[in-house]
Design a protein around this motif. Structure first.
Motif, short mmCIF file in Angstrom:
data_model
loop_
_atom_site.label_atom_id
_atom_site.label_comp_id
_atom_site.label_asym_id
_atom_site.label_seq_id
_atom_site.Cartn_x
_atom_site.Cartn_y
_atom_site.Cartn_z
N MET A 10 0.81 -1.22 0.00
CA MET A 10 0.00 0.00 0.00
C MET A 10 0.85 1.27 0.00
O MET A 10 0.31 2.36 -0.14
CB MET A 10 -0.91 0.00 1.23
N ARG B 74 -5.80 0.73 11.43
CA ARG B 74 -7.06 0.79 10.69
C ARG B 74 -8.12 -0.17 11.21
O ARG B 74 -9.26 -0.12 10.78
CB ARG B 74 -6.82 0.52 9.21
N TRP C 44 -9.52 -1.22 0.89
CA TRP C 44 -8.41 -0.54 0.21
C TRP C 44 -8.59 -0.79 -1.28
O TRP C 44 -8.59 -1.92 -1.74
CB TRP C 44 -7.07 -1.08 0.69
#
Length: 91
Positions: free
Chosen positions: A52, A62, A68
């Motif tokens: 990421m 998170r 995502w």
């Protein structure tokens, strides 16, 4: 956390070729994520952070289940001091 205004300024400084290379790199990243999801591979927090392009602590902060891009990211289990994550493609 990355300042989006800095990204915007940097984008103007990039040549078209450099922007195309960045897009190609993005596509490769998305292909890797897709393969991880389709094969059911579990990855560590640091591997997910690398994928990421964020800090590893941002992954764990998170929560256990979040989105995502085109994937749902779920915390699956802990092995020793490693948290393992699974990617599931969103249709």
């Amino acid at each position: 956390m990355v300042d989006s205004s800095v990204n915007t300024i940097e984008e103007f400084d990039l040549s078209r070729e450099e922007r195309v290379i960045e897009i190609q790199n993005l596509i490769e990243t998305l292909r890797v994520a897709d393969e991880i999801a389709s094969k059911g591979y579990l990855i560590t927090s640091s591997e997910l952070a690398d994928l990421m392009d964020i800090n590893a602590s941002a992954v764990t902060s998170r929560g256990d289940h979040w989105s995502w891009r085109n994937w749902v990211v779920s915390r699956v289990r802990r092995e020793g001091n490693q948290i393992l994550w699974q990617l599931e493609k969103i249709d």
